[in-house]
Design a protein around this motif. Structure first.
Motif, PDB file in Angstrom:
ATOM      1  N   ASN A 298     -35.134 -70.118 -11.280  1.00  0.00           N
ATOM      2  CA  ASN A 298     -33.883 -70.659 -11.603  1.00  0.00           C
ATOM      3  C   ASN A 298     -33.240 -70.170 -12.656  1.00  0.00           C
ATOM      4  O   ASN A 298     -31.974 -70.164 -12.843  1.00  0.00           O
ATOM      5  N   LYS A 299     -34.162 -69.960 -13.680  1.00  0.00           N
ATOM      6  CA  LYS A 299     -33.197 -69.581 -14.891  1.00  0.00           C
ATOM      7  C   LYS A 299     -32.755 -67.949 -14.596  1.00  0.00           C
ATOM      8  O   LYS A 299     -31.647 -67.450 -15.085  1.00  0.00           O
TER       9      LYS A 299
ATOM     10  N   ASN B 107     -28.273 -64.279 -13.922  1.00  0.00           N
ATOM     11  CA  ASN B 107     -27.422 -63.437 -12.807  1.00  0.00           C
ATOM     12  C   ASN B 107     -26.176 -63.957 -12.552  1.00  0.00           C
ATOM     13  O   ASN B 107     -25.169 -63.184 -12.610  1.00  0.00           O
ATOM     14  N   ILE B 108     -25.796 -65.185 -12.154  1.00  0.00           N
ATOM     15  CA  ILE B 108     -24.633 -65.621 -12.134  1.00  0.00           C
ATOM     16  C   ILE B 108     -23.732 -65.536 -13.362  1.00  0.00           C
ATOM     17  O   ILE B 108     -22.658 -65.132 -13.209  1.00  0.00           O
TER      18      ILE B 108
ATOM     19  N   THR C 124     -33.972 -64.435  -1.257  1.00  0.00           N
ATOM     20  CA  THR C 124     -33.341 -65.731  -2.046  1.00  0.00           C
ATOM     21  C   THR C 124     -31.972 -64.927  -2.532  1.00  0.00           C
ATOM     22  O   THR C 124     -31.639 -63.821  -2.295  1.00  0.00           O
ATOM     23  N   LEU C 125     -31.175 -65.901  -3.098  1.00  0.00           N
ATOM     24  CA  LEU C 125     -29.829 -65.332  -3.566  1.00  0.00           C
ATOM     25  C   LEU C 125     -30.231 -64.263  -4.628  1.00  0.00           C
ATOM     26  O   LEU C 125     -29.118 -63.423  -4.742  1.00  0.00           O
TER      27      LEU C 125
ATOM     28  N   ARG D  55     -30.533 -61.004  -2.908  1.00  0.00           N
ATOM     29  CA  ARG D  55     -29.285 -60.570  -2.291  1.00  0.00           C
ATOM     30  C   ARG D  55     -28.587 -59.851  -3.605  1.00  0.00           C
ATOM     31  O   ARG D  55     -27.699 -58.699  -3.342  1.00  0.00           O
ATOM     32  N   ILE D  56     -28.660 -60.501  -4.813  1.00  0.00           N
ATOM     33  CA  ILE D  56     -27.904 -59.987  -5.962  1.00  0.00           C
ATOM     34  C   ILE D  56     -28.559 -58.525  -6.408  1.00  0.00           C
ATOM     35  O   ILE D  56     -27.761 -57.604  -6.316  1.00  0.00           O
ATOM     36  N   ILE D  57     -29.820 -58.460  -6.008  1.00  0.00           N
ATOM     37  CA  ILE D  57     -30.560 -57.132  -6.560  1.00  0.00           C
ATOM     38  C   ILE D  57     -30.044 -56.280  -5.270  1.00  0.00           C
ATOM     39  O   ILE D  57     -29.991 -55.014  -5.633  1.00  0.00           O
ATOM     40  N   TYR D  58     -29.908 -56.640  -4.223  1.00  0.00           N
ATOM     41  CA  TYR D  58     -29.594 -55.845  -3.104  1.00  0.00           C
ATOM     42  C   TYR D  58     -28.267 -55.292  -3.131  1.00  0.00           C
ATOM     43  O   TYR D  58     -28.109 -54.048  -2.785  1.00  0.00           O
TER      44      TYR D  58
END
Lengths: 77, 350
Positions: free
Chosen positions: B11-12, B17-18, B213-214, B217-220
């Protein structure tokens, strides 16, 4: 352990092979790496994204260069 | 099993990331908005180049377009990368097999835009599709749309030439992919696939589905940015340099004669020049931008751009492994005709 790296020979495929070799060296796992470049053979594995990594007849990844950490997980299992 | 602390860690990381993405986008926006001033200041104040000179106009174009194109590319590739993480060629194939012909062509063309696909795996993909019962014409719709209607081209057209041109490009690209695939399907050319393809049993090993996980996807998306930049940055700079040369040194209206709408030959000429050229969308679009600015007609320019990115010699060489010469020829003829049609259409109506 039998590892196959599948790819017709583009940049990403050779990079994948190099990474796999590096991980084998680092971890000291007993494994053979075979590079499959023949289109017919690649297709017969039922994958259509290259590069692809197959470990002991199990498809581990398709269509992307795997990360070193991922490869480690496959090899040390 | 995951422990609670593991969940907290994830979560952290996600939150971080966000946060980074929001800050990044805000910063991006401010820099992007001030690019015209920065480039003009750098050209005329910092480099002390005379205002209104040819070289000044070229340099300003270059200094403005390079960061602009790179920044647009960055955000588009990242966004599309995240969207693409929801799609795989395997899912696309499962969806397309058993679709009726026309609907299949439409879906294949649409999925061609968002399915992650690299032209070096065109052959295994082709075999995978055809042996799984995806009709030949539908497979072609996918293979045409995947390189032609791509996120890089769309994002850059939108940023450099506005949403209308981007929408026209999207619509006509899809139209060509759908209709060319449909025509190829109607021609019953299944016999012109190399024989070994049909003997291949491509059902082989299948991979278990990964759940992302989201954060994954960000890493992707981030990986997509790194990969595409490593591949295209040189093309982009060369493309902008050519564009800058045209912008500064080619007199206003010269292109109207060669690539203008009144010249009958401009569209086929654009296609003929475009096919042997091998670049990608990121390199071609700055050239296109400059050509339009000098009076070239939109139809001719679209035709040029599409033939550069949709029909390329290296791709044809790869496809030759699975297609007999006649089918390759049909593919080239059908796609070029589609491009010609689009070129003429836009030169007439605009």
């Amino acid at each position: 352990m039998e590892i196959k790296v599948l790819g017709p020979g583009c940049k990403k495929c050779s990079k994948t092979e190099k990474l796999v070799q590096e991980v084998i060296k680092e971890t000291g796992v007993d494994a053979t790496v075979e590079k499959v470049t023949d289109m017919m053979e690649i297709a017969s594995y039922g994958i259509f994204g290259t590069p692809s990594v197959i470990v002991d007849n199990e498809v581990k990844c398709t269509g992307k260069v795997p990360k070193k950490d991922e490869i480690k997980v496959w090899l040390l299992k | 099993m995951k422990s609670k602390t593991d969940d907290k860690k994830i979560n952290k990381a996600l939150l971080l990331n966000i946060l980074m993405i929001t800050t990044g986008i805000t910063l991006w926006w401010f820099i992007y908005k001030s690019l015209p001033e920065i480039s003009s200041w750098a050209t005329y104040s910092l480099l002390q180049i005379e205002k209104g000179s040819h070289i000044g106009s070229s340099i300003e174009f270059f200094l403005y377009d390079t960061p602009k194109v790179m920044m647009l590319l960055f955000i588009v590739v990242f966004g599309v990368g995240m969207i693409r993480s929801f799609f795989t060629p395997e899912k696309t194939r499962a969806f397309l097999s058993g679709k009726s012909e026309f609907a299949g062509n439409v879906f294949a063309a649409l999925l061609g835009i968002i399915t992650p696909f690299c032209s070096c795996s065109a052959v295994p993909l082709f075999i995978g599709f055809v042996t799984a019962g995806v009709p030949l014409g539908v497979t072609f719709s996918f293979l045409i749309s995947a390189p032609m209607v791509n996120e890089i081209a769309l994002g850059l057209l939108y940023g450099l030439l506005g949403w209308k041109v981007a929408a026209i490009y999207l619509a006509t690209g899809l139209f060509i992919a759908i209709s060319a695939g449909w025509v190829i399907g109607r021609l019953n050319l299944e016999d012109h696939i190399e024989d070994w393809v049909k003997q291949t049993n491509a059902s082989g090993l299948a991979m278990e589905e990964e759940s992302l996980t989201l954060n994954d996807r960000i890493i992707y998306g981030w990986d997509a940015v790194k990969e595409i930049f490593a591949r295209v940055w040189l093309y982009v700079i060369l493309g902008i340099a050519v564009g800058a040369g045209i912008h500064g040194f080619v007199p206003e209206g010269v292109m109207a004669g060669i690539m203008g709408k009144d010249s009958i030959w401009s569209v086929p000429l654009s296609v003929l020049i475009g096919v042997p050229m091998y670049s990608n969308a990121a390199g071609v679009i700055p050239v296109v931008e400059a050509l339009l600015g000098k009076g070239a007609a939109l139809g001719s320019v679209l035709a040029f751009m599409m033939s550069v990115i949709a029909l390329s010699l290296p791709e044809l060489v790869i496809l030759r492994k699975v297609l007999k010469p006649k089918l390759i020829a049909v593919f080239v003829v059908v796609v070029s005709s589609g491009i010609l049609l689009v070129g003429y259409l836009f030169n007439i109506i605009l």
